[in-house]
Design a protein around this motif. Structure first.
Motif, short mmCIF file in Angstrom:
data_model
loop_
_atom_site.label_atom_id
_atom_site.label_comp_id
_atom_site.label_asym_id
_atom_site.label_seq_id
_atom_site.Cartn_x
_atom_site.Cartn_y
_atom_site.Cartn_z
N PHE A 183 0.85 -1.18 0.00
CA PHE A 183 0.00 0.00 0.00
C PHE A 183 0.89 1.24 0.00
N ALA A 184 0.49 2.27 -0.70
CA ALA A 184 1.29 3.49 -0.78
C ALA A 184 0.43 4.68 -1.10
N ASN A 185 0.96 5.87 -0.84
CA ASN A 185 0.30 7.13 -1.17
C ASN A 185 1.40 8.06 -1.65
N ASN A 228 10.13 12.09 2.19
CA ASN A 228 10.07 13.11 1.15
C ASN A 228 11.33 13.08 0.30
N ASP A 229 11.14 13.24 -1.00
CA ASP A 229 12.27 13.49 -1.88
C ASP A 229 11.94 14.74 -2.69
N LEU A 230 12.74 15.04 -3.70
CA LEU A 230 12.52 16.28 -4.45
C LEU A 230 11.21 16.28 -5.23
N ASP A 231 10.72 15.09 -5.59
CA ASP A 231 9.55 15.02 -6.45
C ASP A 231 8.27 14.62 -5.72
N PHE A 232 8.37 13.79 -4.67
CA PHE A 232 7.18 13.23 -4.06
C PHE A 232 7.26 13.22 -2.54
N SER A 233 6.07 13.22 -1.94
CA SER A 233 5.92 12.82 -0.54
C SER A 233 5.39 11.39 -0.57
N ASN A 234 6.09 10.48 0.06
CA ASN A 234 5.76 9.06 -0.01
C ASN A 234 5.26 8.55 1.33
N TYR A 235 4.10 7.89 1.30
CA TYR A 235 3.53 7.23 2.47
C TYR A 235 3.39 5.76 2.11
N THR A 236 4.21 4.93 2.70
CA THR A 236 4.27 3.53 2.31
C THR A 236 3.90 2.62 3.48
N THR A 237 3.78 1.34 3.15
CA THR A 237 3.45 0.33 4.16
C THR A 237 4.26 -0.93 3.89
N THR A 238 4.29 -1.79 4.88
CA THR A 238 4.74 -3.16 4.69
C THR A 238 3.62 -4.08 5.18
N ILE A 239 3.48 -5.21 4.54
CA ILE A 239 2.48 -6.20 4.94
C ILE A 239 3.24 -7.37 5.57
N VAL A 240 2.92 -7.68 6.81
CA VAL A 240 3.71 -8.65 7.57
C VAL A 240 2.81 -9.65 8.28
N LEU A 241 3.40 -10.78 8.65
CA LEU A 241 2.77 -11.75 9.54
C LEU A 241 3.45 -11.63 10.89
N ASP A 242 2.66 -11.50 11.94
CA ASP A 242 3.22 -11.23 13.27
C ASP A 242 2.47 -12.07 14.29
N ASP A 243 3.20 -12.70 15.21
CA ASP A 243 2.55 -13.50 16.24
C ASP A 243 2.20 -12.69 17.48
N SER A 244 2.48 -11.38 17.45
CA SER A 244 2.05 -10.51 18.53
C SER A 244 0.59 -10.14 18.31
N LEU A 245 -0.25 -10.36 19.32
CA LEU A 245 -1.68 -10.08 19.19
C LEU A 245 -2.01 -8.61 19.46
N ASN A 263 -4.98 7.31 9.66
CA ASN A 263 -4.68 8.68 10.08
C ASN A 263 -5.11 9.72 9.03
N GLY A 264 -6.32 9.51 8.50
CA GLY A 264 -6.89 10.47 7.57
C GLY A 264 -6.34 10.41 6.16
N ARG A 265 -5.52 9.41 5.88
CA ARG A 265 -4.88 9.33 4.56
C ARG A 265 -5.23 8.01 3.89
N LEU A 266 -5.52 8.06 2.59
CA LEU A 266 -5.86 6.86 1.83
C LEU A 266 -4.61 6.19 1.29
N TYR A 267 -4.61 4.86 1.34
CA TYR A 267 -3.51 4.06 0.82
C TYR A 267 -4.10 3.07 -0.19
N ALA A 294 4.46 3.16 7.45
CA ALA A 294 5.77 3.79 7.68
C ALA A 294 5.62 5.30 7.82
N GLU A 295 6.66 5.93 8.33
CA GLU A 295 6.69 7.39 8.42
C GLU A 295 6.81 7.99 7.02
N GLU A 296 6.37 9.23 6.90
CA GLU A 296 6.46 9.93 5.62
C GLU A 296 7.91 10.09 5.19
#
Length: 257
Positions: free
Chosen positions: A2-4, A97-114, A65-69, A93-95
């Motif tokens: 997922f990304a924005n 920024n580079d010269l062209d874009f503001s990037n809002y990304t994610t990782t999809i994980v499997l976690d045994d923490s409930l 947090n009010g943002r679509l991914y 992930a945290e925002e």
């Protein structure tokens, strides 16, 4: 994942084709306005298919947090049997920024923490025994609560107006099974039609239906409670139980002439 991503148009910068394509392909203002009152959670899609040793997450949209991914293409994630409950999480992930874009990304994980961190959202969970096969197809409504070897959506955070709601896939199973038993209770008929005719049922509507239908004091129900009470209603319908009236459970008098 997922990304924005959105382009930066600034004086002195070279206008690139990728920046214009991004603007063309993403009607940002429309989506932001349309979903502005929705809670965090899955907006649409992000369903899970099991294929051999892979979990396939279908394309979809979610809000955090009010943002679509947006997940434009299906995503594959390997899994294995651990015998312990495992949660499929989207980690934001945290925002960046580079010269062209503001990037809002994610990782999809499997976690045994409930526990879910502030930057995590649950898609589903499962508990797979060693040597068993995981399945994502459900037999009936009750099967969504099967403890082992089954993809469980009960705790998925699905976006609703102002507060998250119950996964519509579960409600659709409930509605179909309920209507097949020709319910006579008007609450049942109205709620089942709501589940089948709309892409999501708002959380308050679910709570009010269950509490009124089972004559409970109004309360905000947990996801586990919702499934338990809906299963109770379904079992009553399948057993041919009579409609609960306001007098059910109260002492009755017999007048002998």
């Amino acid at each position: 994942m997922f990304a924005n991503q959105y382009p930066h148009f600034q004086k002195g910068r070279i206008l690139k084709r990728e920046m214009l394509e991004n603007l063309r392909d993403y009607p940002r203002e429309f989506l932001d306005i349309y979903f502005q009152d929705y809670s965090n959670g899955v907006i649409v899609g992000a369903n899970i298919i099991v294929a051999d040793t892979l979990l396939i997450i279908s394309n979809g949209i979610m809000k955090h947090n009010g943002r679509l991914y947006i997940l434009n293409n299906s995503y594959e994630l390997p899994y294995e049997a651990t015998g312990h409950e495992t949660i499929l999480k989207v980690r934001f992930a945290e925002e960046i920024n580079d010269l062209d874009f503001s990037n809002y990304t994610t990782t999809i994980v499997l976690d045994d923490s409930l526990e879910l961190a502030h930057n995590e959202l649950e898609l589903a969970r499962f508990k797979l025994k060693l040597g068993a096969k995981l399945r994502s197809q459900h037999i009936d409504f009750f099967d969504f609560a099967t403890e082992f070897n089954t993809v469980n959506y009960l705790h998925c955070q699905y976006a609703g107006l102002h507060k998250s709601t119950y996964h519509p896939l579960i409600l659709q199973y409930f509605a179909r099974e309920l209507l097949k038993n020709r319910p006579s209770n008007p609450y049942d008929i109205a709620f089942a039609m709501e589940c089948l005719n709309h892409e999501r049922v708002q959380r308050d509507a679910i709570d009010f239906y269950i509490c009124n239908r089972l004559e409970l004091d109004y309360q905000s129900l947990t996801n586990n409670q919702i499934h338990k009470y809906l299963n109770r209603i379904l079992m009553e319908a399948k057993g041919g139980g009579r409609m609960k009236g306001l007098s059910q459970g109260r002492p009755k008098r017999v007048i002998v002439d």
